[in-house]
Design a protein around this motif. Sequence first.
Motif, PDB file in Angstrom:
ATOM      1  N   MET A   1      40.269   4.061  33.676  1.00 14.76           N
ATOM      2  CA  MET A   1      39.683   4.826  32.457  1.00 14.76           C
ATOM      3  C   MET A   1      40.890   5.619  31.774  1.00 14.76           C
ATOM      4  SD  MET A   1      35.716   5.884  33.246  1.00 14.76           S
ATOM      5  CE  MET A   1      36.479   6.846  34.860  1.00 14.76           C
ATOM      6  N   LYS A   2      40.915   5.835  30.860  1.00  9.66           N
ATOM      7  CA  LYS A   2      41.786   6.815  29.983  1.00  9.66           C
ATOM      8  C   LYS A   2      41.086   7.665  29.230  1.00  9.66           C
ATOM      9  CE  LYS A   2      45.985   3.932  29.366  1.00  9.66           C
ATOM     10  NZ  LYS A   2      45.484   2.745  29.893  1.00  9.66           N
ATOM     11  N   LEU A   3      41.090   8.993  29.964  1.00  9.72           N
ATOM     12  CA  LEU A   3      40.176  10.204  29.158  1.00  9.72           C
ATOM     13  C   LEU A   3      41.221  11.046  28.605  1.00  9.72           C
ATOM     14  CD1 LEU A   3      38.101  10.731  32.669  1.00  9.72           C
ATOM     15  CD2 LEU A   3      37.534   9.512  30.761  1.00  9.72           C
ATOM     16  N   PHE A   4      40.532  11.581  27.537  1.00  9.45           N
ATOM     17  CA  PHE A   4      41.177  12.938  26.832  1.00  9.45           C
ATOM     18  C   PHE A   4      40.296  13.871  26.254  1.00  9.45           C
ATOM     19  CE2 PHE A   4      39.518   9.489  23.867  1.00  9.45           C
ATOM     20  CZ  PHE A   4      39.208  10.212  22.918  1.00  9.45           C
ATOM     21  N   ARG A   5      41.100  14.984  25.623  1.00 14.49           N
ATOM     22  CA  ARG A   5      40.249  16.103  25.251  1.00 14.49           C
ATOM     23  C   ARG A   5      40.613  16.163  23.634  1.00 14.49           C
ATOM     24  NH1 ARG A   5      41.423  20.490  27.207  1.00 14.49           N
ATOM     25  NH2 ARG A   5      39.290  21.804  27.352  1.00 14.49           N
ATOM     26  N   HIS A   6      39.839  16.344  22.769  1.00 16.54           N
ATOM     27  CA  HIS A   6      40.171  16.556  21.250  1.00 16.54           C
ATOM     28  C   HIS A   6      39.475  17.581  20.746  1.00 16.54           C
ATOM     29  CE1 HIS A   6      36.235  14.702  19.959  1.00 16.54           C
ATOM     30  NE2 HIS A   6      36.222  14.105  21.144  1.00 16.54           N
ATOM     31  N   GLY A   7      40.016  18.311  19.648  1.00 16.65           N
ATOM     32  CA  GLY A   7      39.423  19.096  18.777  1.00 16.65           C
ATOM     33  C   GLY A   7      40.574  20.402  18.693  1.00 16.65           C
ATOM     34  N   LEU A   8      40.020  21.417  17.886  1.00 22.83           N
ATOM     35  CA  LEU A   8      40.604  22.679  17.923  1.00 22.83           C
ATOM     36  C   LEU A   8      40.960  23.125  19.257  1.00 22.83           C
ATOM     37  CD1 LEU A   8      38.903  24.007  14.687  1.00 22.83           C
ATOM     38  CD2 LEU A   8      40.941  22.897  14.773  1.00 22.83           C
ATOM     39  N   ARG A   9      42.033  23.986  19.281  1.00 26.63           N
ATOM     40  CA  ARG A   9      42.518  24.802  20.344  1.00 26.63           C
ATOM     41  C   ARG A   9      41.366  25.537  20.845  1.00 26.63           C
ATOM     42  NH1 ARG A   9      47.553  25.901  22.620  1.00 26.63           N
ATOM     43  NH2 ARG A   9      48.654  24.980  20.721  1.00 26.63           N
ATOM     44  N   GLY A  10      41.013  25.599  22.093  1.00 26.10           N
ATOM     45  CA  GLY A  10      39.757  26.284  22.878  1.00 26.10           C
ATOM     46  C   GLY A  10      38.347  25.844  22.548  1.00 26.10           C
ATOM     47  N   GLN A  11      38.447  24.721  21.572  1.00 24.59           N
ATOM     48  CA  GLN A  11      37.220  24.115  21.349  1.00 24.59           C
ATOM     49  C   GLN A  11      37.194  22.660  21.530  1.00 24.59           C
ATOM     50  OE1 GLN A  11      35.733  25.077  17.238  1.00 24.59           O
ATOM     51  NE2 GLN A  11      36.933  26.906  17.336  1.00 24.59           N
ATOM     52  N   GLU A  12      37.848  22.146  22.428  1.00 26.43           N
ATOM     53  CA  GLU A  12      38.165  20.878  22.779  1.00 26.43           C
ATOM     54  C   GLU A  12      36.802  20.081  23.552  1.00 26.43           C
ATOM     55  OE1 GLU A  12      42.471  22.447  23.182  1.00 26.43           O
ATOM     56  OE2 GLU A  12      40.211  23.139  23.705  1.00 26.43           O
ATOM     57  N   ARG A  13      36.720  18.825  22.877  1.00 32.39           N
ATOM     58  CA  ARG A  13      35.685  18.086  23.392  1.00 32.39           C
ATOM     59  C   ARG A  13      36.061  16.769  24.197  1.00 32.39           C
ATOM     60  NH1 ARG A  13      32.632  17.450  17.731  1.00 32.39           N
ATOM     61  NH2 ARG A  13      30.818  16.296  19.148  1.00 32.39           N
ATOM     62  N   PRO A  14      35.092  16.283  25.163  1.00 35.92           N
ATOM     63  CA  PRO A  14      35.531  15.211  25.976  1.00 35.92           C
ATOM     64  C   PRO A  14      35.444  13.873  25.224  1.00 35.92           C
ATOM     65  CG  PRO A  14      33.469  15.465  26.488  1.00 35.92           C
ATOM     66  CD  PRO A  14      33.886  16.744  25.557  1.00 35.92           C
ATOM     67  N   GLY A  15      36.549  12.941  25.760  1.00 34.65           N
ATOM     68  CA  GLY A  15      36.716  11.656  24.934  1.00 34.65           C
ATOM     69  C   GLY A  15      37.070  10.623  26.013  1.00 34.65           C
TER      70      GLY A  15
ATOM     71  N   ARG B   1      43.206   7.054  38.658  1.00 33.97           N
ATOM     72  CA  ARG B   1      44.024   6.583  39.626  1.00 33.97           C
ATOM     73  C   ARG B   1      43.818   4.884  39.740  1.00 33.97           C
ATOM     74  NH1 ARG B   1      40.358   9.321  43.269  1.00 33.97           N
ATOM     75  NH2 ARG B   1      39.644   7.571  44.825  1.00 33.97           N
ATOM     76  N   ASP B   2      42.833   4.177  39.763  1.00 37.31           N
ATOM     77  CA  ASP B   2      42.475   3.126  39.822  1.00 37.31           C
ATOM     78  C   ASP B   2      43.212   2.183  38.886  1.00 37.31           C
ATOM     79  OD1 ASP B   2      40.171   4.395  37.995  1.00 37.31           O
ATOM     80  OD2 ASP B   2      40.063   2.306  37.487  1.00 37.31           O
ATOM     81  N   GLU B   3      43.650   2.696  37.690  1.00 38.85           N
ATOM     82  CA  GLU B   3      44.555   2.022  36.740  1.00 38.85           C
ATOM     83  C   GLU B   3      46.075   2.206  37.066  1.00 38.85           C
ATOM     84  OE1 GLU B   3      43.680   2.398  32.617  1.00 38.85           O
ATOM     85  OE2 GLU B   3      41.505   1.999  32.712  1.00 38.85           O
ATOM     86  N   VAL B   4      46.550   3.107  37.927  1.00 35.11           N
ATOM     87  CA  VAL B   4      47.875   3.403  38.430  1.00 35.11           C
ATOM     88  C   VAL B   4      48.111   2.617  39.807  1.00 35.11           C
ATOM     89  CG1 VAL B   4      49.690   4.758  38.732  1.00 35.11           C
ATOM     90  CG2 VAL B   4      47.909   5.134  36.878  1.00 35.11           C
ATOM     91  N   ALA B   5      48.450   1.281  39.760  1.00 41.99           N
ATOM     92  CA  ALA B   5      48.556   0.682  41.164  1.00 41.99           C
ATOM     93  C   ALA B   5      49.581   1.281  42.075  1.00 41.99           C
ATOM     94  CB  ALA B   5      48.997  -0.655  41.057  1.00 41.99           C
ATOM     95  N   ASP B   6      50.517   1.808  41.651  1.00 45.11           N
ATOM     96  CA  ASP B   6      51.555   2.639  42.256  1.00 45.11           C
ATOM     97  C   ASP B   6      52.244   3.810  41.628  1.00 45.11           C
ATOM     98  OD1 ASP B   6      53.534   3.341  43.856  1.00 45.11           O
ATOM     99  OD2 ASP B   6      54.848   1.438  44.259  1.00 45.11           O
ATOM    100  N   PRO B   7      51.866   5.016  41.906  1.00 49.32           N
ATOM    101  CA  PRO B   7      52.489   6.000  41.005  1.00 49.32           C
ATOM    102  C   PRO B   7      54.233   6.308  41.419  1.00 49.32           C
ATOM    103  CG  PRO B   7      51.170   6.798  43.029  1.00 49.32           C
ATOM    104  CD  PRO B   7      50.940   5.527  43.034  1.00 49.32           C
TER     105      PRO B   7
END
Length: 282
Positions: free
Chosen positions: A1-15, A188-194
């Motif tokens: 998975m690729k997870l991120f956070r979005h929104g104004l600084r200090g008010q970020e929401r999960p994505g 980490r499941d998407e990164v076969a070898d860091p």
Amino acid sequence: MKLFRHGLRGQERPGILDAQGQMRDLTGHVADIGGAVLGDAGLADLARIDAEGLPPVPEGTRLGACVGGTGKMICIGLNFADHAAESGAAVPPEPIIFMKATSAICGPNDPILLPRGSEKTDWEVELAVIIGRHAKYVPESEALDYVAGYAVANDVSERSFQSERAGQWTKGKSCDSFGPLGPFLVTRDEVADPQALGMWLDVNGNRMQDGSTATMVYGVAHLVSYLSQFMSLHPGDVISTGTPPGVGMGRTPPQFLKAGDNVTLGIEGLGTQRQEVQADPE
């Protein structure tokens, strides 16, 4: 998975990024990308969500740092032999550890703010490791099990603060905006070898760094294990693992960032960042 956070600084929401590459909002499923969400059970719960059914994140929305609630950001110095050489330093017999203040952490495309009195602000593309669960006295053979995922980091550094004034490196590493992180936490499941990831950084369209995590002196598993012998690592903690050669201070003549410059950087499979350099308005 690729997870991120979005929104104004200090008010970020999960994505979360869906299978088609569309950014989707996870609000209502988890409060943030941090804490228990980063453990194996929390990530498994996210993987079961039908991402395509979630609300899209509007194009142009600001991205925050890809993980929230970071208790500490631990950086590793001189972890590429060729970077040590350009710095005029020997390869360290053990990892060099320093801290970057968590107040430096910012979004991947937020501006780099030149601090008051800056003379030598520099760039460093680095692989960031995000810890997923409590780690203490972890054997190297099990260390990667404690990793939630990986991200791009820019270990921005003010070299005159770092090396030409008395004391520790931390004050040259911790200015506001000196820790762009993301865009994604790639599990980490998407990164076969860091230890097999290409990494690069451009300034104003000119390639400055072009390297690979394959040439790290101390790899991710060793670093997680090593650090856990000296301190507990907690979910959301970040380890920035060092930079390949090509930093500004190593060039002839040295080259440092100035207001108006644009920095672009990325790591294979983890996404890209872009920062405009500005004078700190405060």
